[in-house]
Design a protein around this motif. Sequence first.
Motif, PDB file in Angstrom:
ATOM      1  N   ASP A   1       0.629  -0.864   0.090  1.00 53.94           N
ATOM      2  CA  ASP A   1      -0.009   0.389  -0.372  1.00 53.94           C
ATOM      3  C   ASP A   1       1.432   1.174  -0.045  1.00 53.94           C
ATOM      4  OD1 ASP A   1      -2.149   1.766   0.012  1.00 53.94           O
ATOM      5  OD2 ASP A   1      -3.057   0.466   1.812  1.00 53.94           O
ATOM      6  N   ASP A   2       0.218   2.342  -0.740  1.00 51.86           N
ATOM      7  CA  ASP A   2       1.071   4.241  -0.223  1.00 51.86           C
ATOM      8  C   ASP A   2       2.611   3.603  -0.728  1.00 51.86           C
ATOM      9  OD1 ASP A   2      -1.401   4.260   0.887  1.00 51.86           O
ATOM     10  OD2 ASP A   2      -0.185   4.842   2.937  1.00 51.86           O
TER      11      ASP A   2
ATOM     12  N   GLU B   1      -4.162   4.659  -6.994  1.00 55.54           N
ATOM     13  CA  GLU B   1      -4.796   5.083  -5.707  1.00 55.54           C
ATOM     14  C   GLU B   1      -5.291   6.332  -5.662  1.00 55.54           C
ATOM     15  OE1 GLU B   1      -5.089   3.572  -2.182  1.00 55.54           O
ATOM     16  OE2 GLU B   1      -3.075   3.817  -1.867  1.00 55.54           O
TER      17      GLU B   1
HETATM   18 CA    CA Z   1      -3.104   3.545   0.130  1.00 59.95          CA
END
Ligand code: CA
Length: 562
Positions: A453-454, A510
């Motif tokens: 993630d990220d 995202e």
């Molecule tokens: Ca994220």
Amino acid sequence: MRRPSVLVVDDDAFSRTVVARKIAKFADVVEAADGLDALSYLQTADFDLAIVDLEMPNFDGLDLIRSVRGHPTLKHIPLIVLTGNETRAAIDRALAAGATSFLLKPLDWSAFGEHIRHVLQLAHRAGHMAVHDNLTGLPNRALLNERLNEALTRIGHDELLAIHVLDLDHFKSVNDTLGHPVGDKLLQAVSRRLRALMRDTDTIARMGGDEFAIVQAPLRHPGEAEALARSAIDTVREPYEIDGQNISIGVSIGVAIAGHDTAGPEHLMRSADLALYRAKAAGRNVFRMFEPEMDAQMRARRSLENDLRRAVVAEELELYYQPVVNLERNEISGFEALVRWHHPTRGLVPPDAFIPLAEETGLIVPIGEWTIRRACETAAQWPGDLAVAVNVSTAQVRQPGLVQVVAAALAGSRLHPSRLELEITETARLVDDDTTLAVLRQLRALGVCIAADDFGTGYSSLSYLRNFPIDRIKIDCSFVRDINDSPAALNIVRALAALANGLGIPTTAEGVENEAQLESIRRQGCTEMQGFLMSEPLPAHEVGRLLAAKAGPPKAGSANAA
Ligand code: CA
Ligand code: C2E
Ligand code: CA
């Protein structure tokens, strides 16, 4: 040892004077003619010893011993009993009542002086040990509290005092890697350096472990406290040489200032502790002065923590779901579960406002367990093979039990493991650590997918992909946001997508909010998109409606574009 002071209590003026004269060679002497006088002397001045004749009219030696031993501040004073013709039983009574030792009259003067000096020395040593730390020889917590109380009562109208609490940075790792004997020597060396900064009126104490405290009094200006804290940091951080090894250590300091009208010592200590907590949070080798709003923030934090503790039980948490769109097939491939907190008085609290707190307090464990279970149950109701992605904090990965929680949620919901994806930030760090790497391997062995993630923020490197196969990369929304304005952001997305494609790893972009961003990420080869352009996160019951509406390719103006 300073010149001791001794009280001689005897109703017989002659024997009292003889004793007093013998002792006067090495001590200050006060004479009292009866037990009651003696008691009032003891209460008004500090005596190191009392020599008491047992036989006196009215309030006798035994009465005096009992009163002294029952007195809260006098009870430690050594009491030597002088007896003439009393029976053994009387001596036993005196010892039982708390007499330190006894001497028989007529006194043997050569032994007498030696005995008195010996008792004084023992008492001095016991008194010193009770209020000093063995390792460093510094005053201990009890003595510091006493000095702080004294300083607070003595403080003048235009004067201040400061309390500093000091905590060494990462002292534990010195102990762990170099051993306790080296750790002890380091504490001694640190103590010596800090002690050298003290004025006669200041007190430095070791509070235990690697914690120290300083009472700095009196002060004219808070700047003097800042200056001392700064010097303490500078002197502690100078390298040490211990057993031929070079060692460095830092110190964090919290400082609270008091004037003559400030609240009591406990309050002051607590304020300094709060400031220390802030100093620690700010990194190594810093000091923080206490500020009243720290108190308010701490209280707000504590009340939020209490509320959060109840939130899971009170069913105040809810999962929202944000669709993820596959860009090749132009259809929804799954949803990311995002937690929401319906606080009874604060309203809707976003995860960024409570997840960090939950991580710090360990509440992330029950919250995470609930989230995983709920997400699996919900996704099991979705048609086809739609995936559900659940955010998992690194704190959860570090706690034992995550694998069991995931396995139980899958079994309980009958969701096929391949439909569950766990989104984890800082995966590179987890893969670097044998314990957490093992957890990731076990999760994957269950058949669930792991997404990084990220991606692109913080500490994320791609080299670890060789050691641990990641199933998905989620490109952080900050790059997507800037993709059309910043060549750097565009280059990062291009590089990440190219690399991931080369390795056959899907990439989700995202935070896609508009058509231009969608075009760019598509051109760079991202395989999925997620963002307000397609839909905001939705409550579970709206997921069905979205699917029923058969959301096709996200176009400008479609769905809930923000
Ligand atoms: Ca994220
Ligand atoms: P994240 O995992 O990066 O989640 C994406 C966040 O971006 C979500 O915020 C989402 O609402 C928001 N977002 C989605 N599309 C857009 C967009 O087009 N534009 C913008 N500006 N934002 C968009 P949210 O729900 O507030 O979550 C914030 C963070 O909280 C998450 O970041 C995640 O790190 C954490 N979080 C959320 N739910 C959970 C959970 O159940 N467990 C854990 N451990 N963390 C969670
Ligand atoms: Ca996420």
